[in-house]
Scaffold this motif. Structure first.
Motif, mmCIF file in Angstrom:
data_model
loop_
_atom_site.group_PDB
_atom_site.id
_atom_site.type_symbol
_atom_site.label_atom_id
_atom_site.label_comp_id
_atom_site.label_asym_id
_atom_site.label_seq_id
_atom_site.Cartn_x
_atom_site.Cartn_y
_atom_site.Cartn_z
ATOM 1 N N MET A 21 0.823 -1.201 0.000
ATOM 2 C CA MET A 21 0.000 0.000 0.000
ATOM 3 C C MET A 21 0.863 1.259 0.000
ATOM 4 O O MET A 21 2.100 1.199 0.068
ATOM 5 C CB MET A 21 -0.937 -0.001 1.212
ATOM 6 N N THR A 22 0.204 2.434 -0.076
ATOM 7 C CA THR A 22 0.918 3.718 -0.070
ATOM 8 C C THR A 22 0.461 4.546 1.128
ATOM 9 O O THR A 22 -0.696 4.969 1.187
ATOM 10 C CB THR A 22 0.638 4.501 -1.372
ATOM 11 N N HIS A 23 1.395 4.770 2.068
ATOM 12 C CA HIS A 23 1.094 5.555 3.256
ATOM 13 C C HIS A 23 2.005 6.786 3.259
ATOM 14 O O HIS A 23 3.108 6.756 3.825
ATOM 15 C CB HIS A 23 1.289 4.728 4.528
ATOM 16 N N ILE A 24 1.541 7.838 2.641
ATOM 17 C CA ILE A 24 2.335 9.065 2.526
ATOM 18 C C ILE A 24 2.523 9.720 3.892
ATOM 19 O O ILE A 24 3.599 10.239 4.206
ATOM 20 C CB ILE A 24 1.651 10.051 1.545
ATOM 21 N N GLY A 25 1.490 9.693 4.727
ATOM 22 C CA GLY A 25 1.586 10.301 6.051
ATOM 23 C C GLY A 25 2.706 9.688 6.881
ATOM 24 O O GLY A 25 3.443 10.396 7.581
ATOM 25 N N LYS A 26 2.852 8.361 6.806
ATOM 26 C CA LYS A 26 3.909 7.694 7.556
ATOM 27 C C LYS A 26 5.290 8.120 7.061
ATOM 28 O O LYS A 26 6.227 8.281 7.851
ATOM 29 C CB LYS A 26 3.768 6.173 7.431
ATOM 30 N N ALA A 27 5.406 8.285 5.751
ATOM 31 C CA ALA A 27 6.698 8.673 5.183
ATOM 32 C C ALA A 27 7.119 10.054 5.673
ATOM 33 O O ALA A 27 8.269 10.267 6.078
ATOM 34 C CB ALA A 27 6.617 8.656 3.655
ATOM 35 N N ILE A 28 6.168 11.002 5.661
ATOM 36 C CA ILE A 28 6.503 12.361 6.104
ATOM 37 C C ILE A 28 6.830 12.367 7.591
ATOM 38 O O ILE A 28 7.788 13.027 8.034
ATOM 39 C CB ILE A 28 5.338 13.323 5.791
ATOM 40 N N VAL A 47 -2.284 6.979 -4.174
ATOM 41 C CA VAL A 47 -3.148 7.708 -3.251
ATOM 42 C C VAL A 47 -2.884 7.181 -1.850
ATOM 43 O O VAL A 47 -2.726 5.967 -1.649
ATOM 44 C CB VAL A 47 -4.636 7.518 -3.610
ATOM 45 N N ASP A 48 -2.815 8.088 -0.899
ATOM 46 C CA ASP A 48 -2.567 7.659 0.474
ATOM 47 C C ASP A 48 -3.684 6.739 0.953
ATOM 48 O O ASP A 48 -4.872 7.053 0.819
ATOM 49 C CB ASP A 48 -2.477 8.872 1.396
ATOM 50 N N ALA A 49 -3.286 5.596 1.508
ATOM 51 C CA ALA A 49 -4.256 4.610 1.986
ATOM 52 C C ALA A 49 -4.197 4.456 3.491
ATOM 53 O O ALA A 49 -4.741 3.496 4.044
ATOM 54 C CB ALA A 49 -3.989 3.258 1.322
ATOM 55 N N GLY A 50 -3.534 5.381 4.154
ATOM 56 C CA GLY A 50 -3.346 5.263 5.587
ATOM 57 C C GLY A 50 -4.503 5.818 6.382
ATOM 58 O O GLY A 50 -5.262 6.670 5.912
ATOM 59 N N THR A 51 -4.632 5.340 7.590
ATOM 60 C CA THR A 51 -5.660 5.824 8.510
ATOM 61 C C THR A 51 -5.042 6.325 9.813
ATOM 62 O O THR A 51 -5.700 7.035 10.578
ATOM 63 C CB THR A 51 -6.655 4.697 8.835
ATOM 64 N N GLU A 52 -3.753 5.964 10.060
ATOM 65 C CA GLU A 52 -3.111 6.354 11.315
ATOM 66 C C GLU A 52 -2.819 7.848 11.338
ATOM 67 O O GLU A 52 -3.103 8.529 12.320
ATOM 68 C CB GLU A 52 -1.829 5.547 11.518
ATOM 69 N N ILE A 53 -2.219 8.361 10.278
ATOM 70 C CA ILE A 53 -1.936 9.787 10.187
ATOM 71 C C ILE A 53 -2.146 10.233 8.751
ATOM 72 O O ILE A 53 -1.626 9.622 7.814
ATOM 73 C CB ILE A 53 -0.503 10.128 10.660
ATOM 74 N N LEU A 54 -2.930 11.257 8.563
ATOM 75 C CA LEU A 54 -3.231 11.758 7.222
ATOM 76 C C LEU A 54 -2.050 12.560 6.672
ATOM 77 O O LEU A 54 -1.284 13.177 7.427
ATOM 78 C CB LEU A 54 -4.485 12.617 7.260
#
Length: 337
Positions: A180-187, A211-218
């Motif tokens: 998946m793609t978690h952009i929030g985690k990367a930043i 597209v960001d698929a994360g729910t932990e941090i936007l």
């Protein structure tokens, strides 16, 4: 004479007339030698009325000997003056920035819709090949690498050793961080890495094709954290949003860049990505500072070597002429006998 030729101590040539002053002002060296006793010396003085006085025999040198010695003196002064070739002041790269690359290696980066030399390749292979050139040009920055997918991890902490960064980049491949793609985690991971360093100028380059698929941090919440830490984020969207198999959230990437004071770029193909790297180089130019010391090449050993060589030649010919003169005198004495 080269334009960069300089003499460090030009005042040394003030000593040029010193041998003449010594010759004129300093009395000749008196050396006692064997003498012939003259039995009627005292009577001769009474008869002539002259008074006895001391004298010195000054050995005369030939013209070429004097010219050779003067030339040796000039060469010695030339060596003492320290001739040198002085280069231009070197520009030293000033390390003043932490530059972090956060690259998406989720499964979507494995799609073969990019071309290199007419051949279809994976998005990640194309991005990685151009990223190598970009990293190499950032000589002077301390580079770091973060790869993200479902998770984000640090591949390379900040280091000025760009060769090591390139090697660690080679070792990364699609899927290593999840599908998946978690952009929030990367930043967020980038913010943590920046917090551990002391250099104030902080730049992040975020590359993703999804597209960001994360729910932990936007992503925008993470961008707000980056903004509070004065981190500048440039975002690059990989792929053509209108193309098949491209699910790119350009609006989010634009918002991240705008919020942190960066800029968003859209890379549809290899050439456009190369152009983007060139634009980022202009936006974040490498800083240089001029070194105080200029590179110098000392040349004193050339005149010094010439002086020693000439002195040896003069001594050789002087000894040779003395030997010839002695042989001639011996022959004359032998013929009289």
């Amino acid at each position: 004479m080269p334009a960069n030729f300089e003499i460090a101590y030009i005042w040394v040539f003030i000593l040029l007339p010193l041998p003449f002053l010594v010759y004129w002002l300093v009395p000749a060296l008196r050396i006692r030698s064997a003498s012939l006793r003259f039995p009627i010396y005292e009577k001769a003085l009474e008869y002539t009325g002259e008074k006895p006085r001391k004298s010195a025999f000054v050995r005369r040198r030939g013209f070429f000997s004097w010219m050779g010695l003067l030339l040796v003196w000039v060469l010695v002064l030339g060596a003492l003056s320290s001739p040198q070739l002085v280069g231009e002041p070197e520009m030293k790269v000033k390390t003043s920035r932490n530059f972090l690359i956060a690259a998406d290696i989720s499964f979507s980066m494995a799609q073969k819709d990019w071309e290199i030399d007419g051949q279809k390749v994976r998005r990640w292979d194309a991005v990685k090949s151009l990223m190598h050139d970009f990293i190499q040009k950032r000589e002077g920055d301390r580079m770091g690498l973060i790869f993200f997918g479902s998770s984000a991890y640090i591949q390379a902490p900040f280091t000025p050793d760009l060769q090591t960064v390139n090697q660690l980049l080679d070792e990364a491949d699609v899927g290593m961080a999840g599908q998946m793609t978690h952009i929030g985690k990367a930043i967020t991971k980038g913010v943590e890495l920046f917090d551990k360093d002391t250099i104030e100028t902080k730049v992040m380059l975020l590359l993703t094709d999804g597209v960001d698929a994360g729910t932990e941090i936007l992503p925008l919440d993470a961008a707000d954290l980056a903004k509070q830490d004065s981190i500048l984020i440039y975002t690059i969207g990989i792929g053509d949003p209108s193309g098949v198999g491209v699910d790119l959230d350009e609006q989010t990437l634009q918002d991240i860049a705008e919020m942190t004071g960066g800029q968003y770029f859209q890379a549809k193909d290899e050439q456009r990505l190369q152009d983007i790297y060139t634009e980022i180089d202009k936006l974040e130019p490498i800083e240089y500072e001029e070194e105080e010391n200029r590179p110098t090449t000392l040349l004193y050993y050339y005149p010094l070597g010439a002086a020693l060589g000439l002195l040896l030649v003069l001594m050789f010919f002087q000894s040779l002429f003395q030997l010839i003169r002695t042989l001639r005198n011996n022959r004359k004495e032998g013929s009289h006998v």
